[in-house]
Design a protein around this motif. Structure first.
Motif, PDB file in Angstrom:
ATOM      1  N   ALA A  43      22.088 -41.968  82.121  1.00  0.00           N
ATOM      2  CA  ALA A  43      22.164 -41.682  83.555  1.00  0.00           C
ATOM      3  C   ALA A  43      23.365 -42.369  84.204  1.00  0.00           C
ATOM      4  CB  ALA A  43      20.878 -42.109  84.250  1.00  0.00           C
ATOM      5  N   PHE A  44      24.051 -43.244  83.454  1.00  0.00           N
ATOM      6  CA  PHE A  44      25.223 -43.946  83.989  1.00  0.00           C
ATOM      7  C   PHE A  44      26.440 -43.037  83.917  1.00  0.00           C
ATOM      8  CE2 PHE A  44      28.908 -46.834  83.459  1.00  0.00           C
ATOM      9  CZ  PHE A  44      28.828 -47.460  84.691  1.00  0.00           C
ATOM     10  N   ASP A  45      27.183 -42.965  85.031  1.00  0.00           N
ATOM     11  CA  ASP A  45      28.375 -42.126  85.104  1.00  0.00           C
ATOM     12  C   ASP A  45      29.503 -42.894  85.797  1.00  0.00           C
ATOM     13  OD1 ASP A  45      30.168 -40.011  85.129  1.00  0.00           O
ATOM     14  OD2 ASP A  45      29.134 -38.909  86.724  1.00  0.00           O
ATOM     15  N   VAL A  51      19.950 -41.031  89.860  1.00  0.00           N
ATOM     16  CA  VAL A  51      18.530 -41.364  89.913  1.00  0.00           C
ATOM     17  C   VAL A  51      17.782 -40.194  90.550  1.00  0.00           C
ATOM     18  CG1 VAL A  51      16.850 -42.965  90.908  1.00  0.00           C
ATOM     19  CG2 VAL A  51      19.064 -43.816  90.105  1.00  0.00           C
ATOM     20  N   PRO A  52      16.737 -39.670  89.889  1.00  0.00           N
ATOM     21  CA  PRO A  52      16.002 -38.551  90.462  1.00  0.00           C
ATOM     22  C   PRO A  52      15.172 -38.974  91.676  1.00  0.00           C
ATOM     23  CG  PRO A  52      14.879 -39.312  88.500  1.00  0.00           C
ATOM     24  CD  PRO A  52      16.174 -40.088  88.609  1.00  0.00           C
ATOM     25  N   GLU A  53      14.882 -38.006  92.507  1.00  0.00           N
ATOM     26  CA  GLU A  53      14.102 -38.274  93.717  1.00  0.00           C
ATOM     27  C   GLU A  53      12.769 -38.946  93.394  1.00  0.00           C
ATOM     28  OE1 GLU A  53      12.587 -34.527  95.613  1.00  0.00           O
ATOM     29  OE2 GLU A  53      13.527 -33.604  93.870  1.00  0.00           O
ATOM     30  N   THR A  54      12.236 -38.706  92.209  1.00  0.00           N
ATOM     31  CA  THR A  54      10.955 -39.288  91.816  1.00  0.00           C
ATOM     32  C   THR A  54      11.041 -40.806  91.630  1.00  0.00           C
ATOM     33  OG1 THR A  54      11.476 -38.759  89.508  1.00  0.00           O
ATOM     34  CG2 THR A  54      10.125 -37.165  90.724  1.00  0.00           C
ATOM     35  N   ALA A  55      12.235 -41.364  91.520  1.00  0.00           N
ATOM     36  CA  ALA A  55      12.405 -42.805  91.345  1.00  0.00           C
ATOM     37  C   ALA A  55      12.981 -43.486  92.588  1.00  0.00           C
ATOM     38  CB  ALA A  55      13.311 -43.081  90.143  1.00  0.00           C
TER      39      ALA A  55
END
Length: 90
Positions: A43-45, A51-55
Motif C-alpha cells: 500500500a506504500f507509494d 488507505v481504504p475508507e474501511t480503515a
C-alpha cells in the motif's frame, strides 16, 4: 511531528474510496504507524500509504490527524518528504 490522513475521497480498487496516510516527520514514523494500522507494505507509494475508507476511523483512533488533502500535501512538502511521480516521456 504527526501522521496525517486525508478524507477517503479517492476512487480506487474494490469500489472503495481511499485516503492518503503520510508523516510530516519521517518515513520511519510513517512505516511504523502503517504497521500498527495493519496496512500492507504494497500500500506504500513513494511518500504515502493508500488507505481504504474501511480503515479511516481506525487510523484516527490510533492517532492520525485528519486534515484536508491540500493541507496534507503542504505539510508533506514542507517536511521535505514529498516524492513526485516521474513523468513518462511522450
Amino acid at each position: 511531528m504527526a501522521v496525517l490522513i486525508d478524507p477517503p475521497i479517492w476512487p480506487g480498487p474494490r469500489g472503495l474510496l481511499w485516503s492518503h496516510l503520510v508523516s510530516d516527520h519521517s518515513l520511519d514514523e510513517l512505516h511504523e504507524f502503517a504497521a500498527r494500522l495493519g496496512a500492507p507494505p504494497r500500500a506504500f507509494d513513494r511518500d504515502h500509504y493508500d488507505v481504504p475508507e474501511t480503515a479511516y476511523e481506525r487510523a484516527i483512533m490510533l492517532g492520525a490527524e485528519p486534515v484536508s488533502s491540500r493541507v496534507l500535501v503542504m505539510r508533506l512538502t514542507a517536511a521535505g518528504l514529498r516524492r513526485r511521480r516521474l513523468r513518462q516521456p511522450g
